[in-house]
Design an enzyme around this catalytic site. Structure first.
Site, mmCIF file in Angstrom:
data_model
loop_
_atom_site.group_PDB
_atom_site.id
_atom_site.type_symbol
_atom_site.label_atom_id
_atom_site.label_comp_id
_atom_site.label_asym_id
_atom_site.label_seq_id
_atom_site.Cartn_x
_atom_site.Cartn_y
_atom_site.Cartn_z
ATOM 1 C CG HIS A 19 -0.471 -0.045 2.523
ATOM 2 N ND1 HIS A 19 0.226 1.012 3.048
ATOM 3 C CD2 HIS A 19 -0.517 -0.994 3.493
ATOM 4 C CE1 HIS A 19 0.565 0.738 4.295
ATOM 5 N NE2 HIS A 19 0.147 -0.483 4.578
ATOM 6 C CG HIS A 22 3.982 -1.556 2.400
ATOM 7 N ND1 HIS A 22 2.746 -2.070 2.120
ATOM 8 C CD2 HIS A 22 4.285 -1.969 3.661
ATOM 9 C CE1 HIS A 22 2.310 -2.779 3.156
ATOM 10 N NE2 HIS A 22 3.226 -2.732 4.102
ATOM 11 C CB CYS A 127 0.206 -9.921 21.081
ATOM 12 S SG CYS A 127 -0.594 -9.175 19.646
ATOM 13 C CB CYS A 130 3.234 -8.176 18.895
ATOM 14 S SG CYS A 130 2.213 -6.756 19.227
ATOM 15 C CB CYS A 145 -2.196 -6.342 21.843
ATOM 16 S SG CYS A 145 -0.960 -5.552 20.795
ATOM 17 C CG HIS A 148 -1.831 -6.250 16.693
ATOM 18 N ND1 HIS A 148 -0.588 -6.178 17.262
ATOM 19 C CD2 HIS A 148 -1.642 -6.290 15.362
ATOM 20 C CE1 HIS A 148 0.333 -6.205 16.329
ATOM 21 N NE2 HIS A 148 -0.274 -6.260 15.161
ATOM 22 C CE LYS A 296 1.410 1.956 10.463
ATOM 23 N NZ LYS A 296 1.941 0.724 11.018
ATOM 24 C CE LYS A 299 -4.638 -7.981 5.236
ATOM 25 N NZ LYS A 299 -4.226 -9.257 5.743
HETATM 26 N N1 MSP Z 1 8.448 -7.327 8.313
HETATM 27 C C1 MSP Z 1 8.577 -6.236 9.182
HETATM 28 C C2 MSP Z 1 9.880 -5.480 8.885
HETATM 29 C C3 MSP Z 1 11.134 -6.303 9.031
HETATM 30 S S1 MSP Z 1 12.546 -5.384 8.598
HETATM 31 C C4 MSP Z 1 13.815 -6.318 9.089
HETATM 32 C C5 MSP Z 1 7.416 -5.264 8.990
HETATM 33 N N2 MSP Z 1 6.764 -5.348 7.836
HETATM 34 S S2 MSP Z 1 5.520 -4.406 7.412
HETATM 35 O O1 MSP Z 1 5.016 -4.957 6.188
HETATM 36 O O2 MSP Z 1 4.613 -4.250 8.483
HETATM 37 O O3 MSP Z 1 6.167 -3.045 7.036
HETATM 38 C C6 MSP Z 1 6.326 -1.997 7.964
HETATM 39 C C7 MSP Z 1 6.880 -0.825 7.216
HETATM 40 O O4 MSP Z 1 6.006 -0.454 6.117
HETATM 41 C C8 MSP Z 1 6.990 0.468 8.019
HETATM 42 O O5 MSP Z 1 8.130 0.485 8.843
HETATM 43 C C9 MSP Z 1 7.049 1.469 6.879
HETATM 44 O O6 MSP Z 1 8.276 1.408 6.240
HETATM 45 C C10 MSP Z 1 5.984 0.944 5.949
HETATM 46 N N3 MSP Z 1 4.658 1.415 6.317
HETATM 47 C C11 MSP Z 1 3.574 0.639 6.561
HETATM 48 N N4 MSP Z 1 2.496 1.460 6.820
HETATM 49 C C12 MSP Z 1 2.873 2.746 6.763
HETATM 50 C C13 MSP Z 1 2.199 3.976 6.888
HETATM 51 N N5 MSP Z 1 0.917 4.077 7.126
HETATM 52 N N6 MSP Z 1 2.934 5.102 6.717
HETATM 53 C C14 MSP Z 1 4.273 5.068 6.431
HETATM 54 N N7 MSP Z 1 4.931 3.909 6.312
HETATM 55 C C15 MSP Z 1 4.259 2.733 6.482
HETATM 56 O O7 MSP Z 1 7.189 -4.468 9.888
#
Ligand code: MSP
Length: 667
Positions: A19, A22, A127, A130, A145, A148, A296, A299
């Site tokens: 999304h 990311h 959790c 987490c 949590c 979540h 935020k 998903k």
């Molecule tokens: N798999 C772990 C990361 C492991 S790194 C060794 C993870 N994955 S995640 O799919 O949840 O991705 C989290 C990351 O996605 C955030 O740190 C950020 O880079 C990005 N984002 C996800 N949602 C976001 C927003 N709403 N806004 C900005 N960045 C976001 O955590």
């Protein structure tokens, strides 16, 4: 080679489709990678997917697929999304790859042999979101949590633990002496976090409960905790431990994340590295969240924006520009379609696109599309050059600090001035007078500036920059995409295959060295036609379509009570700020411009001129909302909002009852 730049994104969980959140992190990494490539650095840009753990196993099960089938599909969707968004990553890591598994098992065995792990029985609140046991502080008043909003499960099991507390004093010392975490308020957050003893990290999961993970090499009944596995991806790809060149990359490693995963990156990972006797990474860059309303984008809340749909509607460069321009790095930003459209129409179509269009079509009409020779330069021509160069220098300075929003604003001041310069010097009038030499000199000056803007903006607007630079014949031909397997990364680590992504061959010839070359493109060069770079967006039409779609959707949060949670309140960064200077804003009766220390210097524009004289405020302490997205008020950027109370008798600013240090937190 000492000029290396190693940049990583988090590896994304494959339980969600990519999304905009990311995409933001990945676009920032891509922008930095391009920026450093043009500075002559050898760049290695890593992204990928995090494929083990409970979350993934459950998501696969829900779809009636094996975990392997499931992760293969979603990892491909991530790759396809990045390819469609023109992301030029050097390598895409998947944690289910054999190479990664070998590194994780090597690390686990090394730490086990060093006596860093111990087996213990543990009971507590687990959790599944987490994927770890929670401390009582991590539960809300209802016992859920906090992240979540789900009840934890009470588990009692034998597991392997890593004693983090042993390294806490070292970490505190290291972080307080080294500026590794940027922006610095996240460093403060981590230092606060490690004021208290650290609970041991549970690094295993019994196979009886979860088998989708990397097996512990010293105990076949367990797999490792997904974060222990995931963090090591940053080392796997550069060849750790076999290829000695990993250390050169490691010394230049920069990790981009959002604040949600600060703890694993700023506490667990440094301690893992220390225990392994590996030096600390170079930098951790932490950004805020893209929000939808006040929530935020995620998903689990079902409020995500698809980066692909957005780019298909508005264009890849347009979306990149908006994301980089409208988020102050480190702070949260609210996604807004009207703001996106406004940025496209005002900044890209009006300021930049219009400058390019009118200059190139004037050249075509009056100079047969050929760059004219220089005539004598006037004071105005020199002033113009200086302003352009200053804008570019400031842009280049702000970029490595990840202040993209200010970098772009600096550059846009130069772009806007170019429009003022062309209006003032009016080459069309000179042509009517038959003074082609003067008209040609002005035009030539502007075209060189446009070349510099396009070059400087290549990291942010790669597609339009390449189109423009090839129209200006600075690049050999219209960009064509070729496979990067023909050595995009001159000496990428030998242990991994070369990049699967693509990079335009022409882009390899680009260099910031040409930014200040006013003789490029050379006189006599024939310019090619290029259509409008940034077509205007019909705001009304788009917003109407959007409303139709919205109307069809059930309003998901309509029954939410009008409370905010304590976490939402905590997101508001209230600080004491000392007023250093105050003045009226010309042309705005209600506004005062304040310069404050909190303790860094910033300016705040406040609508209090009817109630306070500027002199009354100097030296006073006020309270400001420090993490409000910077906004322009009457053309002045306001970097915070002052708190005041208002009733029928007028307005009073809020001041601390006793003097406090500027920057002190209010809460
Ligand atoms: N798999 C772990 C990361 C492991 S790194 C060794 C993870 N994955 S995640 O799919 O949840 O991705 C989290 C990351 O996605 C955030 O740190 C950020 O880079 C990005 N984002 C996800 N949602 C976001 C927003 N709403 N806004 C900005 N960045 C976001 O955590």
């Amino acid at each position: 080679m000492d000029k290396r730049f190693y940049i990583t994104t988090p590896i994304y969980y494959v339980n969600s489709l990519p999304h905009l959140g990311h995409a933001y992190t990945t676009i920032v990494a891509d922008t930095l990678a391009r920026f450093y490539r043009l500075q002559g650095y050898e760049v290695f840009f890593l992204t990928g997917t995090d494929e083990h753990g409970d979350k993934i196993a459950k998501a696969a099960e829900a779809q009636g697929k094996t975990p392997k089938q499931f992760v293969d599909e979603i990892a491909n969707t991530f790759k396809e999304t990045w390819d469609k968004l023109g992301i030029h990553y050097s390598y895409f890591i998947r944690t289910t790859s054999d190479k990664h598994k070998r590194v994780v098992q090597h690390v686990l065995q090394t730490l086990f042999d060093k006596g860093e792990f111990y087996l213990d029985e543990y009971e507590g609140n687990y959790c599944f979101g987490c994927e770890r046991f929670l401390t009582p502080k991590e539960l809300d008043e209802k016992g859920l949590c906090k992240d979540h909003k789900a009840p934890p499960v009470y588990l009692r099991e034998k597991n392997y633990f890593f004693n983090l507390e042993k390294y806490r004093a070292w970490l505190k010392d290291y972080l307080s002496k080294n500026e590794v975490i940027y922006p610095s308020f996240y460093r403060e957050e981590v230092l606060n976090l490690i004021e208290e003893p650290l609970p041991p990290l549970c690094i295993s999961r019994p196979k009886t409960r979860l088998s989708w993970g990397i097996e512990l090499p010293f105990d076949k009944d367990y797999v490792t905790y997904v974060w222990f596995d995931a963090l090591l991806n940053y080392l796997t790809v550069i060849g750790y431990p076999d290829d000695p060149s990993w250390q050169d990359y490691w010394a230049n490693s920069h990790h981009l994340i959002a604040k949600d995963i600060l703890r694993p990156h700023a506490v667990y990972f440094p301690i893992m590295l220390k225990a392994l006797e590996i030096p600390m990474y170079k930098k951790l860059f932490v950004h805020g969240y893209w929000l939808m309303g006040s929530l935020k984008m995620s998903k689990s809340l079902g409020n995500i924006v698809s980066p692909l749909e957005l780019s298909q509607t508005f264009g890849v460069d347009q979306v990149r520009y908006y994301l980089l321009r409208d988020m102050a790095f480190g702070y949260d930003a609210e996604f807004s379609l009207p703001n996106l459209i406004n940025r496209i129409n005002a900044d890209l179509a009006n300021d930049y696109g219009n400058l390019v269009n009118r200059t190139l079509s004037f050249l075509e009409r009056n100079f047969d599309g050929t760059i004219p020779p220089w005539g004598e330069l006037t004071l105005e021509d020199r002033e113009f050059r200086e302003k352009v160069e200053r804008g570019i220098i400031r842009y280049l300075e702000e970029f490595p600090r990840l202040n993209f929003h200010t970098a772009l604003e600096e550059l846009w001041q130069a772009i806007r001035f170019a429009n003022v310069y062309i209006d003032r010097e009016a080459p069309w009038t000179r042509v009517k007078e038959g003074n082609y030499q003067r008209a040609g000199t002005v035009l030539r000056n502007i075209i060189s500036a446009i070349k510099s803007f396009a070059l400087a903006l290549y990291p942010v607007l790669p597609n339009s920059s390449l189109t423009l630079l090839s129209a200006l014949s600075v690049l050999p031909s219209t960009p064509s995409l070729i496979s990067s397997s023909t050595s995009v990364i001159p000496s990428s680590p030998s242990v991994i295959p070369s990049s699967p992504s693509v990079i335009p061959s022409e882009a390899r010839n680009l260099s910031f060295k040409d930014l200040f070359n006013w003789d490029l493109p050379a006189s006599g060069t024939k310019i090619k036609r290029c259509g409008p770079l940034f077509p205007r967006v019909d705001e009304e039409k788009i917003l109407k379509e959007e409303q139709k779609v919205e109307a069809k959707k059930e309003p998901e949060l309509k029954d939410e009570p009008q409370y905010i949670t304590i976490d939402e309140f905590r997101r508001i960064d209230l600080r004491v700020a000392k007023v250093l200077f105050a003045e009226k804003v010309a042309g705005a009766d209600r506004l005062l411009r304040l310069e404050v220390s909190c303790p860094e210097k910033r300016q705040v524009v406040a609508g209090i001129a009817e109630y306070y004289e500027p002199q009354e405020l100097i030296g006073k302490e006020i309270i400001i909302v420090a993490n409000l997205k910077p906004a322009k008020i009457k053309g002045i950027v306001s970097e915070g909002m002052l708190l005041a109370a208002k009733d029928a008798d007028g307005l009073a600013i809020i001041i601390p009852e006793k003097e406090k240090e500027p920057g002190a937190k209010v809460g």
